[in-house]
Design a protein around this motif. Structure first.
Motif, PDB file in Angstrom:
ATOM      1  N   LEU A 187       0.960  -1.198   0.032  1.00 36.34           N
ATOM      2  CA  LEU A 187       0.048  -0.120   0.027  1.00 36.34           C
ATOM      3  C   LEU A 187       0.983   1.077   0.233  1.00 36.34           C
ATOM      4  CD1 LEU A 187      -1.562  -2.382   1.761  1.00 36.34           C
ATOM      5  CD2 LEU A 187      -3.423  -0.612   1.676  1.00 36.34           C
ATOM      6  N   ASP A 188       1.100   1.561  -1.217  1.00 40.94           N
ATOM      7  CA  ASP A 188       2.394   2.427  -1.662  1.00 40.94           C
ATOM      8  C   ASP A 188       1.759   4.046  -1.326  1.00 40.94           C
ATOM      9  OD1 ASP A 188       4.484   3.908  -2.129  1.00 40.94           O
ATOM     10  OD2 ASP A 188       5.039   2.572  -4.009  1.00 40.94           O
ATOM     11  N   THR A 189       2.329   4.848  -0.675  1.00 42.91           N
ATOM     12  CA  THR A 189       1.611   6.285  -0.444  1.00 42.91           C
ATOM     13  C   THR A 189       2.593   7.161  -1.578  1.00 42.91           C
ATOM     14  OG1 THR A 189       2.796   6.385   1.577  1.00 42.91           O
ATOM     15  CG2 THR A 189       0.311   5.931   1.324  1.00 42.91           C
ATOM     16  N   TYR A 190       4.028   6.743  -1.515  1.00 45.12           N
ATOM     17  CA  TYR A 190       4.796   7.674  -2.267  1.00 45.12           C
ATOM     18  C   TYR A 190       5.349   7.262  -3.739  1.00 45.12           C
ATOM     19  CZ  TYR A 190       8.884  10.626  -3.226  1.00 45.12           C
ATOM     20  OH  TYR A 190       9.627  11.436  -3.664  1.00 45.12           O
ATOM     21  N   SER A 191       4.988   8.227  -4.684  1.00 46.70           N
ATOM     22  CA  SER A 191       5.620   7.690  -6.011  1.00 46.70           C
ATOM     23  C   SER A 191       6.871   7.923  -6.197  1.00 46.70           C
ATOM     24  CB  SER A 191       4.848   8.329  -6.807  1.00 46.70           C
ATOM     25  OG  SER A 191       5.269   8.199  -8.408  1.00 46.70           O
ATOM     26  N   ASN A 192       7.857   6.863  -6.101  1.00 50.68           N
ATOM     27  CA  ASN A 192       9.248   7.326  -6.178  1.00 50.68           C
ATOM     28  C   ASN A 192       9.568   7.338  -7.667  1.00 50.68           C
ATOM     29  OD1 ASN A 192       8.653   5.042  -3.998  1.00 50.68           O
ATOM     30  ND2 ASN A 192      10.949   5.682  -3.446  1.00 50.68           N
ATOM     31  N   HIS A 193       8.869   6.948  -8.439  1.00 54.54           N
ATOM     32  CA  HIS A 193       9.519   7.327  -9.949  1.00 54.54           C
ATOM     33  C   HIS A 193       8.872   8.506 -10.478  1.00 54.54           C
ATOM     34  CE1 HIS A 193      10.436   5.960 -13.902  1.00 54.54           C
ATOM     35  NE2 HIS A 193       9.243   6.065 -14.336  1.00 54.54           N
ATOM     36  N   VAL A 230      -1.646   7.024 -10.403  1.00 54.37           N
ATOM     37  CA  VAL A 230      -0.925   8.081  -9.261  1.00 54.37           C
ATOM     38  C   VAL A 230      -0.920   7.064  -7.751  1.00 54.37           C
ATOM     39  CG1 VAL A 230      -2.008  10.019 -10.566  1.00 54.37           C
ATOM     40  CG2 VAL A 230      -3.588   8.652  -9.023  1.00 54.37           C
ATOM     41  N   HIS A 231      -0.551   7.848  -6.970  1.00 54.21           N
ATOM     42  CA  HIS A 231      -0.626   7.299  -5.639  1.00 54.21           C
ATOM     43  C   HIS A 231      -1.283   7.832  -4.628  1.00 54.21           C
ATOM     44  CE1 HIS A 231       3.136   5.259  -7.203  1.00 54.21           C
ATOM     45  NE2 HIS A 231       3.189   4.699  -6.053  1.00 54.21           N
ATOM     46  N   PRO A 232      -1.782   7.098  -3.697  1.00 56.57           N
ATOM     47  CA  PRO A 232      -1.433   5.863  -3.016  1.00 56.57           C
ATOM     48  C   PRO A 232      -2.101   4.719  -3.898  1.00 56.57           C
ATOM     49  CG  PRO A 232      -2.611   7.242  -1.293  1.00 56.57           C
ATOM     50  CD  PRO A 232      -2.672   7.891  -2.629  1.00 56.57           C
ATOM     51  N   ALA A 238      11.298   2.180  -8.887  1.00 59.93           N
ATOM     52  CA  ALA A 238      10.078   1.854 -10.194  1.00 59.93           C
ATOM     53  C   ALA A 238       8.951   1.597  -9.333  1.00 59.93           C
ATOM     54  CB  ALA A 238      10.685   0.985 -11.305  1.00 59.93           C
ATOM     55  N   ASP A 239       8.645   1.842  -8.319  1.00 60.20           N
ATOM     56  CA  ASP A 239       7.556   1.423  -7.342  1.00 60.20           C
ATOM     57  C   ASP A 239       7.160   0.060  -7.603  1.00 60.20           C
ATOM     58  OD1 ASP A 239       7.280   3.955  -5.963  1.00 60.20           O
ATOM     59  OD2 ASP A 239       6.388   4.896  -7.936  1.00 60.20           O
ATOM     60  N   GLY A 240       8.120  -1.035  -7.946  1.00 59.53           N
ATOM     61  CA  GLY A 240       7.785  -2.236  -8.022  1.00 59.53           C
ATOM     62  C   GLY A 240       7.123  -2.717  -9.207  1.00 59.53           C
TER      63      GLY A 240
HETATM   64 CA   LIG Z   1       6.861   4.061  -3.535  1.00 60.79          CA
END
Ligand SMILES: [Ca+2]
Length: 340
Positions: free
Chosen positions: A149-155, A162-164, A181-183
């Motif tokens: 449950l990814d809240t931050y977009s690293n890419h 978009v995130h989350p 690359a957010d997996g």
């Molecule tokens: Ca992330």
């Protein structure tokens, strides 16, 4: 007259039969609904569930262990607080010996950041428990299932979600989760889910039934499950551990678990969990990799400097060659004049 009476009687008998059948069906459907609900409640596995009050005696939560920054209060289990560089987890101490199951997680992600917050949390069904690491607070190269449950977009480049963002990954220990690359390259499927900073209860459900993985959310205060994604061909063994972990880095958030309920979906005694212990985690289908658009190359100042120097050298050498050629020709002409 006799004929008329028997005809009326026939109509009445048919009508009564119709109503009896209708009532019968109605009773069956009501009963099966009630029975279905009763069954679900009956199959709640208490040894794999986390319900209030968490601490029955002392500081320990029976059947659960905490690690890292995790803090237990009367109302929630806080994996990380809204501070930088925290990482924590909570892990069930009992291996899950159920082939088909459904896990309901009551959670709350919240913090003071309005636009900058992170990094998110993960719900695990994995072989190795209680290991701090950099994948949402737990180890990389895990064996089993992860629901991020990814809240931050690293890419930082352009991308198509978009995130989350909620996504699933299945690993046999060989794959690495790529935060940058957010997996994306290892995800089975995913969906956007605006679950952060809600003032009502938020839930996620993970259902693993007959090798199909389904994730649902209840994050809109509507008290019903909405499908996030469904993936077939997911193979997971029995005997792994349920857990949740979270991490903060430069950015932070409170990542709270309020409860977990695990339901067994098998008919008791119908399957021998030992028959599924040796399955190697695998997935037959992966999501199409997100379209990657490379960030445009902007040459840095030093690159420009080198290019400018090269151009100046070329101009200098060409000019020098022209001048040398000019004087050489002049010299040759002078020689010719001397001969004639
Ligand atoms: Ca992330």
């Amino acid at each position: 007259m006799l004929g008329t009476i028997s005809h009326t009687e026939n109509i009445m008998a048919s009508t009564i039969t119709f109503f009896v059948c209708f009532l019968h069906l109605l009773i069956i459907s009501i009963f099966s609904t009630v029975l279905g609900e009763w069954n679900t409640k009956d199959y709640l596995k208490r040894e794999h569930s986390l319900v209030k009050p968490y601490q029955s005696s002392g500081m320990n939560i029976p059947m659960w262990d905490i690690i890292g920054s995790t803090m237990v209060t009367n109302n929630y289990i806080r994996l990380t607080s809204d501070h930088q560089s925290k990482s924590g987890g909570i892990w069930n101490s009992q291996p899950l010996l159920v082939k088909n199951w459904e896990l309901h997680v009551h959670f709350k992600v919240h913090g003071s950041g309005r636009t900058l917050y992170g990094d998110g949390f993960c719900i695990w069904y994995v072989k190795d428990r209680m290991q701090l690491g950099h994948i949402f607070g737990s180890r990389d190269h895990f064996s089993g299932l992860a629901i991020f449950l990814d809240t931050y977009s690293n890419h930082n480049g352009p991308h198509n979600h978009v995130h989350p963002y909620i996504s699933a990954m299945v690993n046999n220990g060989s794959l690495s989760y790529d935060h940058d690359a957010d997996g994306t390259h290892t995800e089975l499927s995913g969906c956007e889910a605006q679950f952060r900073n809600k003032d009502y209860d938020t839930y996620v459900s993970i259902k693993y039934y007959e090798n199909t993985l389904k994730v649902f959310t209840d994050i809109d205060n509507k008290n019903n499950w909405k499908e996030c994604f469904s993936v077939d061909g997911v193979h997971l063994p029995t005997g792994y551990y349920i857990g949740a972990s979270a991490a903060t880095g430069e950015l932070a958030d409170n990542h709270d678990i309020l409860g977990m309920k695990l339901y067994e979906l098998d008919v008791p005694g119908s399957l021998n969990p030992d028959d599924f212990r040796d399955i190697v985690p695998s997935a037959e289908f992966f999501a199409e990799p997100r379209e990657h658009v490379d960030d445009p190359d902007v040459p840095s100042w030093s690159v420009w400097k080198i290019m400018l120097l090269v151009v100046l050298f070329v101009i200098f050498f060409v000019a020098a060659a022209v001048v040398a050629l000019y004087f050489y020709q002049k010299h040759q002409e002078g020689n010719r004049k001397r001969f004639y």
